[in-house]
Design an enzyme around this catalytic site. Structure first.
Site, mmCIF file in Angstrom:
data_model
loop_
_atom_site.group_PDB
_atom_site.id
_atom_site.type_symbol
_atom_site.label_atom_id
_atom_site.label_comp_id
_atom_site.label_asym_id
_atom_site.label_seq_id
_atom_site.Cartn_x
_atom_site.Cartn_y
_atom_site.Cartn_z
ATOM 1 N N MET A 135 0.798 -1.224 0.000
ATOM 2 C CA MET A 135 0.000 0.000 0.000
ATOM 3 C C MET A 135 0.839 1.286 0.000
ATOM 4 O O MET A 135 0.395 2.318 0.506
ATOM 5 C CB MET A 135 -0.969 0.002 1.190
ATOM 6 C CG MET A 135 -1.907 -1.189 1.220
ATOM 7 S SD MET A 135 -2.804 -1.427 -0.331
ATOM 8 C CE MET A 135 -4.121 -0.219 -0.108
ATOM 9 N N HIS A 159 -4.426 -4.272 -8.996
ATOM 10 C CA HIS A 159 -5.279 -3.177 -8.550
ATOM 11 C C HIS A 159 -6.748 -3.623 -8.562
ATOM 12 O O HIS A 159 -7.196 -4.230 -9.527
ATOM 13 C CB HIS A 159 -5.102 -1.960 -9.470
ATOM 14 C CG HIS A 159 -5.924 -0.807 -9.039
ATOM 15 N ND1 HIS A 159 -5.599 -0.038 -7.940
ATOM 16 C CD2 HIS A 159 -7.097 -0.327 -9.501
ATOM 17 C CE1 HIS A 159 -6.526 0.873 -7.764
ATOM 18 N NE2 HIS A 159 -7.450 0.724 -8.698
HETATM 19 C C1 GRF Z 1 -6.201 -6.516 -3.126
HETATM 20 O O1 GRF Z 1 -7.548 -6.179 -3.324
HETATM 21 C C2 GRF Z 1 -5.326 -5.853 -4.152
HETATM 22 O O2 GRF Z 1 -5.956 -5.662 -5.392
HETATM 23 C C3 GRF Z 1 -5.049 -4.516 -3.531
HETATM 24 O O3 GRF Z 1 -4.927 -4.762 -2.141
HETATM 25 C C4 GRF Z 1 -5.661 -5.944 -1.808
HETATM 26 C C5 GRF Z 1 -4.691 -6.868 -1.148
HETATM 27 O O4 GRF Z 1 -5.304 -7.990 -0.602
HETATM 28 N N1 GRF Z 1 -3.879 -3.884 -4.130
HETATM 29 P P1 GRF Z 1 -4.430 -9.192 -0.051
HETATM 30 O O5 GRF Z 1 -3.441 -8.596 0.974
HETATM 31 O O6 GRF Z 1 -3.707 -9.816 -1.200
HETATM 32 O O7 GRF Z 1 -5.405 -10.101 0.604
#
Ligand code: GRF
Length: 267
Positions: A135, A159
Site C-alpha cells: 500500500m 489493482h
Molecule cells: C487486493 O484487493 C489488491 O488488489 C489490492 O490490495 C488488496 C490486497 O489484498 N492492491 P491481499 O493482501 O492480497 O489479501
C-alpha cells in the site's frame, strides 16, 4: 519447458494474493520460485503466510522511517545516489501544480525508506517483483533501480478496479459507490504514476442490485487470485512485450502510450 523465474513480493496486509501466488508456484501452475516477501508493515499477516511456507521475509517499517525523518529532518541522511531534481522531474504521482515543498518532502522520505527496501532486497536476487497489496506508492528512485533495463519493466501490481477507472487505495469501494454494474481487477506494470502503468491483464465481474460492498470485494478477490498467477506465468514464458503505440486523433493530435502486447503461445 519454461525455466523458473525468481519472484520477490512486497505486501502490506493479509496477503491472500501472495497466498495464491505461493500456491500456484508450489503446485507448478506457474514456473516461479518466491524468493522473498518484504513488507512496510511489521504486522502484515502475509508475513506469517510466507514464513510458514519457508520463504525469507523482511520488514522496512515505513511509519518508523518517516517518523524519524519528520522529527529530525536535518539529522536524516538521504541515500547518496538520490537526486531530488531527477525524482521530481520524473514522478507523476503528484500533479505538476502541487506544492513543491510537499512533493520534495514526500520524495525524500520515500527515498529513505526505499533505499532500505532495496538494501534488504539485494540479498535475494530476483527476476520479477510483484506488489501484492503493497500500500505504498513507489517513486522513480526505487523503480529505476529495479528496472535497470527500461525496455523490460519487471515490477507488477494488482489493482482492485478496471483501470484506468478508480486508481487509488479503494478500488472496489469506489466502483461500488459509483454504481457501476461491472467491477474488476487489473494487473499492470508499475510506472512513475499511481496505478497508471501498462496493463497486462484484467478480469471483470457483474455487480448485482442486492450486492453489498463486502460481496463485491469477495468476488473481486476471487478473480485476483486467478489473474495474478496468470500474469506472472506470462512473464515467466517471456510473452510480455512493451511497445510504444501512437494514434492519430481528430484535429491532427497524437496520443502516445506504452502498452503491453502478449505474444501468442509457442507451438
Ligand atoms: C487486493 O484487493 C489488491 O488488489 C489490492 O490490495 C488488496 C490486497 O489484498 N492492491 P491481499 O493482501 O492480497 O489479501
Amino acid at each position: 519447458m519454461v525455466e523458473k523465474i525468481r519472484v520477490g513480493a512486497l505486501i502490506s496486509g493479509g496477503g491472500t494474493n501472495l497466498q495464491a501466488i505461493i500456491d500456484a508456484a508450489r503446485s507448478g501452475t506457474i514456473a516461479a520460485d518466491i524468493v522473498f516477501v518484504g513488507s512496510d508493515n511489521p504486522d502484515a499477516h502475509g508475513l506469517q503466510r510466507a514464513r510458514s511456507s519457508g520463504i525469507p521475509t523482511f520488514v522496512v517499517d515505513y511509519r518508523e522511517a518517516l517518523r524519524s525523518l519528520r522529527q529530525n529532518p536535518a539529522g536524516t541522511k538521504l541515500p547518496e545516489d538520490f537526486r531530488l531534481d531527477e525524482a521530481r522531474a520524473k514522478q507523476t504521482l503528484w500533479p505538476r501544480d502541487a506544492d513543491p515543498e510537499k512533493v520534495d518532502v514526500f520524495l525524500a522520505g520515500r527515498a529513505v525508506a526505499e533505499s532500505l527496501l532495496l538494501e534488504a532486497m539485494s540479498a535475494h536476487p530476483f527476476d520479477l517483483l510483484v506488489l501484492a497489496g503493497f500500500m505504498r506508492n513507489l517513486t522513480p528512485y526505487f523503480i529505476d533501480r529495479v528496472n535497470t533495463d527500461r525496455t523490460r519493466p519487471r515490477i507488477m501490481n494488482i489493482h482492485p478496479a478496471l483501470l484506468p477507472a478508480f486508481a487509488g487505495t479503494d478500488g472496489y469501494g469506489d466502483t461500488f459507490r459509483y454504481g457501476c454494474k461491472v467491477g474488476g481487477c487489473t494487473v499492470h506494470f508499475v510506472d512513475y504514476g499511481e496505478d497508471s502503468g501498462p496493463i497486462i491483464g484484467q478480469r471483470a465481474f457483474p455487480i448485482r442490485e442486492d450486492d453489498t460492498l463486502d460481496a463485491v470485494r469477495r468476488r473481486g478477490l476471487e478473480q485476483e487470485w486467478q489473474l495474478y498467477p496468470e500474469c506472472i506465468q506470462l512473464f515467466a514464458e517471456g510473452r510480455l512485450k512493451t511497445v510504444r503505440m501512437s494514434h492519430e486523433l481528430t484535429g491532427g493530435k497524437f496520443c502516445e502510450r506504452i502498452v503491453v502486447k502478449i505474444r501468442p503461445e509457442k507451438g
